[in-house]
Design a protein around this motif. Structure first.
Motif, PDB file in Angstrom:
ATOM      1  N   SER A  17      16.491   8.975  -1.490  1.00 38.49           N
ATOM      2  CA  SER A  17      16.421   7.703  -1.226  1.00 38.49           C
ATOM      3  C   SER A  17      15.565   6.655  -2.011  1.00 38.49           C
ATOM      4  O   SER A  17      15.706   5.521  -1.808  1.00 38.49           O
ATOM      5  CB  SER A  17      15.757   7.647   0.176  1.00 38.49           C
ATOM      6  OG  SER A  17      14.388   7.884   0.119  1.00 38.49           O
ATOM      7  N   GLY A  18      15.097   7.265  -3.052  1.00 38.80           N
ATOM      8  CA  GLY A  18      14.193   6.258  -4.098  1.00 38.80           C
ATOM      9  C   GLY A  18      12.774   6.020  -3.609  1.00 38.80           C
ATOM     10  O   GLY A  18      12.125   4.990  -3.920  1.00 38.80           O
ATOM     11  N   SER A  19      12.352   6.801  -2.566  1.00 39.67           N
ATOM     12  CA  SER A  19      10.867   6.250  -1.952  1.00 39.67           C
ATOM     13  C   SER A  19       9.841   6.346  -2.850  1.00 39.67           C
ATOM     14  O   SER A  19       8.885   5.699  -2.793  1.00 39.67           O
ATOM     15  CB  SER A  19      10.733   7.162  -0.695  1.00 39.67           C
ATOM     16  OG  SER A  19      10.465   8.705  -1.009  1.00 39.67           O
ATOM     17  N   ILE A  20       9.780   7.337  -3.486  1.00 39.47           N
ATOM     18  CA  ILE A  20       8.737   7.522  -4.856  1.00 39.47           C
ATOM     19  C   ILE A  20       8.802   6.479  -5.891  1.00 39.47           C
ATOM     20  O   ILE A  20       7.976   5.681  -6.045  1.00 39.47           O
ATOM     21  CB  ILE A  20       8.867   8.815  -5.543  1.00 39.47           C
ATOM     22  CG1 ILE A  20       8.348  10.094  -4.507  1.00 39.47           C
ATOM     23  CG2 ILE A  20       7.929   8.995  -6.637  1.00 39.47           C
ATOM     24  CD1 ILE A  20       6.906   9.915  -4.172  1.00 39.47           C
ATOM     25  N   CYS A  21      10.082   6.148  -6.308  1.00 43.07           N
ATOM     26  CA  CYS A  21      10.245   5.263  -7.509  1.00 43.07           C
ATOM     27  C   CYS A  21       9.946   3.715  -6.802  1.00 43.07           C
ATOM     28  O   CYS A  21       9.482   2.653  -7.497  1.00 43.07           O
ATOM     29  CB  CYS A  21      11.571   5.235  -8.338  1.00 43.07           C
ATOM     30  SG  CYS A  21      13.074   5.099  -7.157  1.00 43.07           S
ATOM     31  N   ALA A  26       0.866  -0.977  -0.120  1.00 45.16           N
ATOM     32  CA  ALA A  26      -0.012   0.038   0.007  1.00 45.16           C
ATOM     33  C   ALA A  26       1.040   1.240  -0.049  1.00 45.16           C
ATOM     34  O   ALA A  26       2.093   1.264   0.531  1.00 45.16           O
ATOM     35  CB  ALA A  26      -0.950  -0.017   1.254  1.00 45.16           C
ATOM     36  N   THR A  27       0.671   2.320  -0.793  1.00 44.84           N
ATOM     37  CA  THR A  27       1.369   3.493  -0.772  1.00 44.84           C
ATOM     38  C   THR A  27       1.248   4.287   0.718  1.00 44.84           C
ATOM     39  O   THR A  27       0.445   4.170   1.396  1.00 44.84           O
ATOM     40  CB  THR A  27       0.671   4.477  -1.832  1.00 44.84           C
ATOM     41  OG1 THR A  27      -0.514   4.666  -1.433  1.00 44.84           O
ATOM     42  CG2 THR A  27       0.987   3.823  -3.121  1.00 44.84           C
ATOM     43  N   GLY A  28       2.350   4.795   0.970  1.00 48.19           N
ATOM     44  CA  GLY A  28       2.495   5.606   2.129  1.00 48.19           C
ATOM     45  C   GLY A  28       3.214   4.877   3.147  1.00 48.19           C
ATOM     46  O   GLY A  28       2.719   4.747   4.368  1.00 48.19           O
ATOM     47  N   LEU A  29       4.222   4.009   2.747  1.00 47.02           N
ATOM     48  CA  LEU A  29       5.120   3.321   3.892  1.00 47.02           C
ATOM     49  C   LEU A  29       5.602   4.270   4.880  1.00 47.02           C
ATOM     50  O   LEU A  29       5.962   5.327   4.682  1.00 47.02           O
ATOM     51  CB  LEU A  29       6.156   2.424   3.143  1.00 47.02           C
ATOM     52  CG  LEU A  29       5.882   1.223   2.111  1.00 47.02           C
ATOM     53  CD1 LEU A  29       6.976   0.700   1.518  1.00 47.02           C
ATOM     54  CD2 LEU A  29       4.961   0.200   2.962  1.00 47.02           C
ATOM     55  N   PRO A  30       6.207   3.699   6.039  1.00 45.33           N
ATOM     56  CA  PRO A  30       6.556   4.585   7.018  1.00 45.33           C
ATOM     57  C   PRO A  30       7.934   4.944   6.574  1.00 45.33           C
ATOM     58  O   PRO A  30       8.688   4.271   5.819  1.00 45.33           O
ATOM     59  CB  PRO A  30       6.466   3.637   8.414  1.00 45.33           C
ATOM     60  CG  PRO A  30       5.731   2.493   8.080  1.00 45.33           C
ATOM     61  CD  PRO A  30       5.466   2.405   6.754  1.00 45.33           C
ATOM     62  N   ASP A  31       8.354   6.167   6.935  1.00 39.90           N
ATOM     63  CA  ASP A  31       9.590   6.804   6.595  1.00 39.90           C
ATOM     64  C   ASP A  31      10.712   5.823   6.856  1.00 39.90           C
ATOM     65  O   ASP A  31      11.893   5.758   6.324  1.00 39.90           O
ATOM     66  CB  ASP A  31       9.941   8.030   7.155  1.00 39.90           C
ATOM     67  CG  ASP A  31       8.868   9.218   6.495  1.00 39.90           C
ATOM     68  OD1 ASP A  31       8.210   8.824   5.521  1.00 39.90           O
ATOM     69  OD2 ASP A  31       8.745  10.081   7.197  1.00 39.90           O
ATOM     70  N   THR A  90      11.104  12.102   0.139  1.00 42.72           N
ATOM     71  CA  THR A  90       9.758  12.402   0.125  1.00 42.72           C
ATOM     72  C   THR A  90       8.968  11.876   1.397  1.00 42.72           C
ATOM     73  O   THR A  90       8.872  10.695   1.172  1.00 42.72           O
ATOM     74  CB  THR A  90       9.166  12.245  -1.199  1.00 42.72           C
ATOM     75  OG1 THR A  90       9.726  12.940  -2.248  1.00 42.72           O
ATOM     76  CG2 THR A  90       7.518  12.872  -1.128  1.00 42.72           C
ATOM     77  N   LYS A  91       8.702  12.733   2.253  1.00 44.76           N
ATOM     78  CA  LYS A  91       8.191  11.726   3.422  1.00 44.76           C
ATOM     79  C   LYS A  91       6.831  11.442   3.239  1.00 44.76           C
ATOM     80  O   LYS A  91       6.174  11.375   2.097  1.00 44.76           O
ATOM     81  CB  LYS A  91       7.968  13.005   4.729  1.00 44.76           C
ATOM     82  CG  LYS A  91       9.203  13.642   5.140  1.00 44.76           C
ATOM     83  CD  LYS A  91      10.157  12.500   5.828  1.00 44.76           C
ATOM     84  CE  LYS A  91      11.342  13.313   6.245  1.00 44.76           C
ATOM     85  NZ  LYS A  91      12.200  14.108   5.243  1.00 44.76           N
ATOM     86  N   ARG A  92       6.408  10.526   4.270  1.00 47.20           N
ATOM     87  CA  ARG A  92       5.214   9.739   4.019  1.00 47.20           C
ATOM     88  C   ARG A  92       3.828  10.350   3.520  1.00 47.20           C
ATOM     89  O   ARG A  92       3.421   9.881   2.458  1.00 47.20           O
ATOM     90  CB  ARG A  92       4.972   8.742   5.188  1.00 47.20           C
ATOM     91  CG  ARG A  92       3.845   8.058   5.283  1.00 47.20           C
ATOM     92  CD  ARG A  92       3.512   7.153   6.905  1.00 47.20           C
ATOM     93  NE  ARG A  92       2.703   6.045   6.593  1.00 47.20           N
ATOM     94  CZ  ARG A  92       2.744   5.286   7.572  1.00 47.20           C
ATOM     95  NH1 ARG A  92       3.274   5.694   9.064  1.00 47.20           N
ATOM     96  NH2 ARG A  92       1.910   4.199   7.330  1.00 47.20           N
ATOM     97  N   VAL A  93       3.433  11.271   4.016  1.00 47.11           N
ATOM     98  CA  VAL A  93       2.047  11.921   3.657  1.00 47.11           C
ATOM     99  C   VAL A  93       2.195  12.891   2.368  1.00 47.11           C
ATOM    100  O   VAL A  93       1.331  12.351   1.351  1.00 47.11           O
ATOM    101  CB  VAL A  93       1.476  13.172   4.762  1.00 47.11           C
ATOM    102  CG1 VAL A  93       0.461  13.890   4.169  1.00 47.11           C
ATOM    103  CG2 VAL A  93       1.305  12.176   6.072  1.00 47.11           C
ATOM    104  N   PRO A  94       3.114  13.496   2.088  1.00 52.97           N
ATOM    105  CA  PRO A  94       3.218  13.792   0.793  1.00 52.97           C
ATOM    106  C   PRO A  94       3.449  12.824  -0.322  1.00 52.97           C
ATOM    107  O   PRO A  94       3.154  12.929  -1.548  1.00 52.97           O
ATOM    108  CB  PRO A  94       4.605  14.959   0.850  1.00 52.97           C
ATOM    109  CG  PRO A  94       4.959  14.693   2.041  1.00 52.97           C
ATOM    110  CD  PRO A  94       4.144  14.245   2.858  1.00 52.97           C
ATOM    111  N   ARG A  95       4.231  11.734  -0.080  1.00 56.59           N
ATOM    112  CA  ARG A  95       4.684  10.676  -0.685  1.00 56.59           C
ATOM    113  C   ARG A  95       3.170  10.118  -1.041  1.00 56.59           C
ATOM    114  O   ARG A  95       3.113   9.474  -2.509  1.00 56.59           O
ATOM    115  CB  ARG A  95       5.424   9.723  -0.233  1.00 56.59           C
ATOM    116  CG  ARG A  95       6.053   8.646  -1.076  1.00 56.59           C
ATOM    117  CD  ARG A  95       6.843   7.407  -0.322  1.00 56.59           C
ATOM    118  NE  ARG A  95       7.415   7.846   0.753  1.00 56.59           N
ATOM    119  CZ  ARG A  95       7.319   7.230   1.912  1.00 56.59           C
ATOM    120  NH1 ARG A  95       6.494   6.341   2.074  1.00 56.59           N
ATOM    121  NH2 ARG A  95       7.952   7.907   2.916  1.00 56.59           N
TER     122      ARG A  95
END
Length: 403
Positions: free
Chosen positions: A261-265, A219-224, A234-239
């Motif tokens: 960190s690649g959080s979006i991709c 699910a989108t919005g993994l913990p930082d 990009t932090k959790r909520v804006p991500r």
């Protein structure tokens, strides 16, 4: 509709005796038979001309096209429509030119051997593919059936499982299913040491996480803290907001510009089957973090590019979506938007006044949705609690109009 001249015949390791009467009749009438050396050796004294697959395999298309109109057959293991040659054949033959006569697939045979319901498992292959394609499907309690490339594949899959923290997983190796040399062996991924594994084998994996191995839902919005990062992310909520606007689709390609960190991709890759991504990041330490996060969070299909936008866009395939989270300057948007496919989505975030000014100006010209996201977290303030605000994020998203 004319009768098909090519029969694509599935066959098990048991050879010609396992063919249905219909498949045997089609094979008996073939003047040319295509297949691998193992399959052609099953023909015995069959009078047909035998043509082995070329290397690279795709060059065999010319041989098949040269036989057009002559009664011919292709021999393939199991069900030719399931990770078999049918998909490839349909790239240059019409459906009416061929008829597919399947045998039980390796997946069906493996499920039968294990007593598993086939609809409850994931059917995968590493034949002609990187072993990392298994990675997105590894999860606690997941059951995987995997077609091997050769006898080395089981050890490679076991190594991947160990590195993911799934060393306790049970691996069953099924060799030569349906043939006289059928053999079943098993072991744990941790310490996997089976030797002399036949090239023709199928893996059964019962995924079991080691104690302490984290599991993150798809699910989108993994913990930082699910990501290794140096604060540039990009932090959790804006991500979660960005991913909703990027709208990942099956097989689609994302450019993550200034990936950090690649959080979006990474979350993009987790969100849709077959999704692909290019992470553009100039700093070597962050590129290493992106690669680590992509593997640890069970993704495949990521390309990491060293460089800065927009110069790094050169020679990249056109994206279906673009996220600009770092290094936003006047030239980045225009180059990215020009490359974006019609109907594609672009999202840009800004936290500095200078970047926000760029977004405001772009929004005035191009429209789209402009939001400001401000998030506060409850934290201790002495013996009490208070809200500690994070830096607000300006979020801009738009869709490229189809002409």
């Amino acid at each position: 509709m004319t009768a098909p001249w090519l029969h694509v015949i599935g066959i098990s390791d048991g050879g010609l005796d396992t063919l249905t009467p219909e498949a045997r009749h089609a094979l008996d009438g073939a003047e040319i038979v295509f297949g691998g050396e193992r399959h052609l050796a099953m023909l015995g004294n069959h009078p047909a001309r035998r043509i082995s697959w070329r290397s690279p395999f795709a060059e065999s298309a010319a041989d098949i096209l040269a036989a057009r109109g002559t009664p011919a057959a292709v021999l393939a293991t199991g069900d030719p429509s399931w990770f078999g040659p049918v998909r490839w054949l349909r790239t240059f033959l019409d459906a009416g030119e061929m008829r597919v006569l399947p045998a039980p697939s390796a997946f069906s045979l493996a499920a039968a051997r294990m007593g598993w319901a086939l609809e409850t498992v994931r059917c995968l292959t590493v034949h002609g593919r990187a072993v990392e394609t298994v990675n997105p499907h590894v999860a606690p309690g997941a059951r995987l059936l995997v077609l091997s490339e050769d006898g080395a594949s089981p050890a490679l899959v076991a190594d991947l499982l160990r590195r993911r923290g799934y060393g306790a997983s049970r691996i069953t190796v099924l060799e030569h299913m349906g043939g006289a040399a059928e053999r079943v062996r098993e072991g744990e991924a941790e310490g996997f040491a089976l030797e002399g594994i036949a090239a023709l084998n199928t893996l059964v994996v019962d995924c079991r996480a080691d104690e302490g191995t984290p599991h993150h839902p798809f699910a989108t919005g993994l913990p930082d803290d699910a990501f290794r990062h140096d604060g540039k992310m990009t932090k959790r909520v804006p991500r979660a907001l960005a991913l909703a606007a990027l709208a990942p689709g099956a097989g689609e390609l994302l450019w993550d510009v200034g990936a950090g960190s690649g959080s979006i991709c990474v979350e993009w890759l987790r969100a849709a089957p077959g999704a692909r991504a290019v992470a553009i990041e100039p700093i070597a330490e962050r590129r290493a973090m992106i690669a680590e996060n992509a593997f640890r969070l069970g993704t495949h299909g990521l390309r990491i590019v060293e460089g800065r936008a927009p110069a790094a866009f050169a020679d990249l395939p056109a994206p279906d979506a673009v996220f600009i989270g770092g290094g936003l300057t006047d030239g980045v948007f225009h180059a990215a938007f020009a490359a974006l496919k019609p109907g594609g989505r672009l999202v840009a975030h800004a936290v500095t006044l200078e970047s926000e000014a760029i977004l405001l100006a772009l929004h005035e010209v191009h429209g789209g949705e402009l939001l400001r996201v401000a998030v506060s977290h409850a934290e201790p303030v002495g013996p009490y609690r208070g809200w500690r605000p994070a830096m607000p994020v300006t979020h801009w998203s738009l869709r490229k109009v189809r002409l």
